[in-house]
Write a protein that holds these residues in place. Sequence first.
Motif, PDB file in Angstrom:
ATOM      1  N   LYS A 173     -52.196  -2.025  20.289  1.00  0.00           N
ATOM      2  CA  LYS A 173     -50.421  -1.436  20.696  1.00  0.00           C
ATOM      3  C   LYS A 173     -49.717  -1.679  19.178  1.00  0.00           C
ATOM      4  CE  LYS A 173     -47.530  -5.903  22.504  1.00  0.00           C
ATOM      5  NZ  LYS A 173     -46.231  -7.108  21.236  1.00  0.00           N
ATOM      6  N   LYS A 174     -48.070  -1.121  19.418  1.00  0.00           N
ATOM      7  CA  LYS A 174     -47.348  -1.122  18.502  1.00  0.00           C
ATOM      8  C   LYS A 174     -46.735  -2.278  17.963  1.00  0.00           C
ATOM      9  CE  LYS A 174     -45.650   3.968  18.478  1.00  0.00           C
ATOM     10  NZ  LYS A 174     -45.637   4.379  19.049  1.00  0.00           N
ATOM     11  N   PRO A 175     -46.838  -2.694  17.051  1.00  0.00           N
ATOM     12  CA  PRO A 175     -46.123  -4.346  16.398  1.00  0.00           C
ATOM     13  C   PRO A 175     -44.779  -3.619  16.701  1.00  0.00           C
ATOM     14  CG  PRO A 175     -46.915  -2.820  14.480  1.00  0.00           C
ATOM     15  CD  PRO A 175     -47.460  -1.899  15.801  1.00  0.00           C
ATOM     16  N   LYS A 176     -44.084  -5.110  16.871  1.00  0.00           N
ATOM     17  CA  LYS A 176     -42.893  -5.055  16.942  1.00  0.00           C
ATOM     18  C   LYS A 176     -42.113  -5.404  15.657  1.00  0.00           C
ATOM     19  CE  LYS A 176     -39.751  -7.315  20.871  1.00  0.00           C
ATOM     20  NZ  LYS A 176     -39.813  -8.227  21.342  1.00  0.00           N
ATOM     21  N   ARG A 235     -39.373   4.868  15.598  1.00  0.00           N
ATOM     22  CA  ARG A 235     -41.260   4.585  16.471  1.00  0.00           C
ATOM     23  C   ARG A 235     -41.078   3.875  16.670  1.00  0.00           C
ATOM     24  NH1 ARG A 235     -43.279   7.597  10.966  1.00  0.00           N
ATOM     25  NH2 ARG A 235     -43.665   5.770  10.485  1.00  0.00           N
ATOM     26  N   TYR A 236     -40.501   2.331  16.243  1.00  0.00           N
ATOM     27  CA  TYR A 236     -41.318   1.434  17.222  1.00  0.00           C
ATOM     28  C   TYR A 236     -40.095   0.339  17.954  1.00  0.00           C
ATOM     29  CZ  TYR A 236     -44.690   1.699  13.703  1.00  0.00           C
ATOM     30  OH  TYR A 236     -46.159   2.780  12.555  1.00  0.00           O
ATOM     31  N   GLU A 237     -40.719  -0.443  18.488  1.00  0.00           N
ATOM     32  CA  GLU A 237     -39.990  -1.283  19.359  1.00  0.00           C
ATOM     33  C   GLU A 237     -39.310  -2.486  18.421  1.00  0.00           C
ATOM     34  OE1 GLU A 237     -39.686  -5.057  22.527  1.00  0.00           O
ATOM     35  OE2 GLU A 237     -41.546  -4.020  21.916  1.00  0.00           O
ATOM     36  N   SER A 238     -37.715  -1.639  18.290  1.00  0.00           N
ATOM     37  CA  SER A 238     -37.322  -3.051  17.239  1.00  0.00           C
ATOM     38  C   SER A 238     -36.254  -3.512  17.576  1.00  0.00           C
ATOM     39  CB  SER A 238     -37.390  -1.965  15.879  1.00  0.00           C
ATOM     40  OG  SER A 238     -38.217  -1.335  15.095  1.00  0.00           O
TER      41      SER A 238
END
Length: 157
Positions: A5-8, A31-34
């Motif tokens: 899982k991509k980090p938030k 690139r990420y959930e930000s």
Amino acid sequence: MKSGKKPKLCFAASSGGHLDELLMLLPLMERYESFLVTEKTSYQPAAGTIRRYYLLQVNRREKSCLLKMFANACRSFKICLTERPDVTVCTGALATVPLCLLCKAFGKKLVFIESFAKVETPTLTGKLLYRFADRFYIQWPQLREHYPEAVYEGGIY
């Protein structure tokens, strides 16, 4: 963080130059959930489609400083509970300190980037958060004297 899982990511900065500096990382944000946390002012630079949360602007020389810091701590607590970021990336200044400390209290990672404008002396926020940061970046090698464990990779400009 669950495997795969991509980090938030939470990106936090006070207004003005700190925010402009942080926005140099917009490609990373995208690139990420930000999401972005900054001070509410009349000047709001473009940050693409990144969600924003606002803190009160804090000046340590004003009588209302402690009250505003308390209000920002309450807002930051709500942001942490709502968003649950895995990592907070911060360029300072004072208004962001409660958010950074709360993220650490929740067991999350903190990345601090010392201001590009500070060539030889540390910022107050940098001095406060140095001991809590999982990764602490300096943008000038001269600051190694103040932050011996910091990472120097040049400037983000």
